[in-house]
Design a protein around this motif. Structure first.
Motif, PDB file in Angstrom:
ATOM      1  N   THR A  60       0.834  -1.195   0.000  1.00 43.86           N
ATOM      2  CA  THR A  60       0.000   0.000   0.000  1.00 43.86           C
ATOM      3  C   THR A  60       0.866   1.239   0.000  1.00 43.86           C
ATOM      4  OG1 THR A  60      -1.932   1.010   1.045  1.00 43.86           O
ATOM      5  CG2 THR A  60      -0.173   0.253   2.516  1.00 43.86           C
ATOM      6  N   GLY A  61       0.219   2.377  -0.185  1.00 47.71           N
ATOM      7  CA  GLY A  61       0.933   3.648  -0.221  1.00 47.71           C
ATOM      8  C   GLY A  61      -0.002   4.730  -0.723  1.00 47.71           C
ATOM      9  N   VAL A  62       0.381   5.967  -0.492  1.00 47.25           N
ATOM     10  CA  VAL A  62      -0.469   7.076  -0.922  1.00 47.25           C
ATOM     11  C   VAL A  62      -0.518   7.130  -2.452  1.00 47.25           C
ATOM     12  CG1 VAL A  62      -0.047   8.469   1.133  1.00 47.25           C
ATOM     13  CG2 VAL A  62       1.514   8.649  -0.809  1.00 47.25           C
ATOM     14  N   PRO A  63      -1.600   7.662  -3.032  1.00 46.52           N
ATOM     15  CA  PRO A  63      -1.655   7.821  -4.487  1.00 46.52           C
ATOM     16  C   PRO A  63      -0.467   8.643  -4.995  1.00 46.52           C
ATOM     17  CG  PRO A  63      -3.815   8.209  -3.520  1.00 46.52           C
ATOM     18  CD  PRO A  63      -2.856   8.069  -2.369  1.00 46.52           C
ATOM     19  N   GLY A  64       0.123   8.181  -6.094  1.00 50.74           N
ATOM     20  CA  GLY A  64       1.272   8.884  -6.659  1.00 50.74           C
ATOM     21  C   GLY A  64       2.605   8.349  -6.202  1.00 50.74           C
ATOM     22  N   VAL A  65       2.574   7.367  -5.283  1.00 57.15           N
ATOM     23  CA  VAL A  65       3.820   6.817  -4.760  1.00 57.15           C
ATOM     24  C   VAL A  65       4.461   5.854  -5.757  1.00 57.15           C
ATOM     25  CG1 VAL A  65       2.947   4.751  -3.576  1.00 57.15           C
ATOM     26  CG2 VAL A  65       4.851   6.028  -2.565  1.00 57.15           C
ATOM     27  N   GLY A  66       3.682   5.429  -6.747  1.00 56.83           N
ATOM     28  CA  GLY A  66       4.227   4.535  -7.775  1.00 56.83           C
ATOM     29  C   GLY A  66       4.071   3.070  -7.426  1.00 56.83           C
ATOM     30  N   LYS A  67       2.904   2.691  -6.869  1.00 57.57           N
ATOM     31  CA  LYS A  67       2.689   1.300  -6.466  1.00 57.57           C
ATOM     32  C   LYS A  67       2.820   0.340  -7.639  1.00 57.57           C
ATOM     33  CE  LYS A  67      -1.308   1.733  -4.332  1.00 57.57           C
ATOM     34  NZ  LYS A  67      -1.526   3.173  -4.136  1.00 57.57           N
ATOM     35  N   SER A  68       2.120   0.646  -8.727  1.00 57.73           N
ATOM     36  CA  SER A  68       2.127  -0.267  -9.882  1.00 57.73           C
ATOM     37  C   SER A  68       3.525  -0.402 -10.475  1.00 57.73           C
ATOM     38  CB  SER A  68       1.133   0.213 -10.941  1.00 57.73           C
ATOM     39  OG  SER A  68      -0.184   0.167 -10.456  1.00 57.73           O
ATOM     40  N   THR A  69       4.249   0.709 -10.569  1.00 57.32           N
ATOM     41  CA  THR A  69       5.609   0.679 -11.116  1.00 57.32           C
ATOM     42  C   THR A  69       6.527  -0.141 -10.227  1.00 57.32           C
ATOM     43  OG1 THR A  69       5.215   2.913 -11.945  1.00 57.32           O
ATOM     44  CG2 THR A  69       7.481   2.127 -12.007  1.00 57.32           C
ATOM     45  N   PHE A  70       6.392   0.045  -8.917  1.00 54.07           N
ATOM     46  CA  PHE A  70       7.215  -0.713  -7.971  1.00 54.07           C
ATOM     47  C   PHE A  70       6.873  -2.194  -8.018  1.00 54.07           C
ATOM     48  CE2 PHE A  70       7.904  -2.721  -3.877  1.00 54.07           C
ATOM     49  CZ  PHE A  70       9.230  -2.413  -3.618  1.00 54.07           C
TER      50      PHE A  70
END
Length: 325
Positions: A60-70
């Motif tokens: 999880t993480g705040v929007p814009g943190v790049g979850k999908s990329t990570f």
């Protein structure tokens, strides 16, 4: 119309790693049709003995943190270099107005989606709190039965979904940004307490120094929390999904955690506690669904709602009246 498969066809297909039948089975568990739900439960009962052998990681993480990329960078490391079979259950936000969802996670993870050892399933969050529902947990079981030994559950990241994800995974990873103001302002105490590891993303393009500073601040903040029941000390790392720096180290932390908690017995105890938690959650959800499906409740509800909205009846009194009916 699409062919309706039997329980044995679903079971054999899933155990053989058939992606089409796995996807169809997940669609079944997401369906609200009583006939689909009945079939889904039979399939789940049949494959359950073959599930439970994966490492489950919530991300999880705040929007814009790049979850999908990570997730794509970490996922490619797992399937290409370590030979794992990965399933990603990416919960997409559902519009509270239209009921529609973006379901765009596959398009944001092109390379991972194309890999034979990876399976990505975006699912609409629906109206459940934070987007993680019983169907997500059931999809996790189906993916395990299909032979996936690592499961990622990506949350919407809106504050409440983390609790639900934490209740179905072994390891909880929190992604944070650096260089976006006072880092400690972004810490929500409850979420930080749940995290088994924190990684500062986007440590590239001149942002490396800010990421390292944020790492120290977060690590100091984590020391203020009491030791978790797992007896694991959370670790803060920095990573870049673009360069790949720090990505393998995150998975090494997961492996260390799994080894430590399996040796202490905590890993299995927590799985058992989670099973009981989802028993009670399923009872609650089922009772609520059946309550609102009753014709007499559906007929009475609009009038009761109007009385509560206009202050002529208290919410508690109205609820008691409906439940008594």
């Amino acid at each position: 119309m699409a062919k309706r498969f039997s329980v044995s066809e679903y079971t054999d297909g899933i155990l053989a790693g058939n992606r089409v039948l796995l996807s169809r089975a997940i669609t079944l568990v997401e369906s609200t049709l009583p006939s689909d739900q009945a079939l889904a439960q039979q399939v789940l009962d049949a494959v359950l003995p073959y599930a439970g052998r994966s490492v489950r990681v919530g991300i999880t993480g705040v929007p814009g943190v790049g979850k999908s990329t990570f997730i794509e960078a970490l996922g490619l490391h797992l399937v290409r270099e370590l030979g794992h079979r990965l399933a990603v259950l990416a919960v997409d936000p559902t519009s509270q107005r239209s009921g529609g969802s973006i379901l765009g996670d596959k398009t944001r993870m092109n390379q991972l989606a194309a890999h034979q050892q990876a399976y990505i399933r975006p699912s609409p969050a629906g109206r459940s709190l934070g987007g993680v529902t019983r169907s997500t947990r059931e999809a996790l079981v189906l993916c395990e039965a299909a032979g996936h030994d690592v499961i990622f559950v990506e949350t919407v990241g809106v504050g409440q979904s983390e609790t639900a994800v934490h209740g179905m995974v072994d390891f909880f990873l929190l992604l944070m940004l650096a260089g976006a103001g006072d880092e400690l302002q972004g810490i929500k105490k409850g979420i930080m307490e749940m995290a088994d590891a924190v990684t500062i993303t986007k440590a590239d393009g001149g942002n490396e120094q800010a990421a390292r500073r944020a790492r120290v601040e977060y690590q100091n903040a984590l020391h203020l929390f009491p030791l978790a029941p797992s007896q694991w000390n959370p670790v803060v790392t920095v990573s870049s999904a673009v360069t790949g720096a720090g990505v393998p180290a995150v998975w090494q932390l997961v492996e260390q955690y799994v080894q430590q908690t399996q040796e202490s017995g905590y890993f299995q105890r927590r799985r058992q506690e989670q099973n009981l938690h989802w028993l009670h959650e399923t009872i609650r959800e089922t009772l609520e669904t059946r309550f609102y499906a009753r014709p007499d409740i559906a007929a009475r509800l609009p009038e009761i709602r109007e009385q509560v909205m206009n202050g002529r009846k208290s919410a508690f009194g109205a609820a008691e009246e409906l439940l008594g009916q």
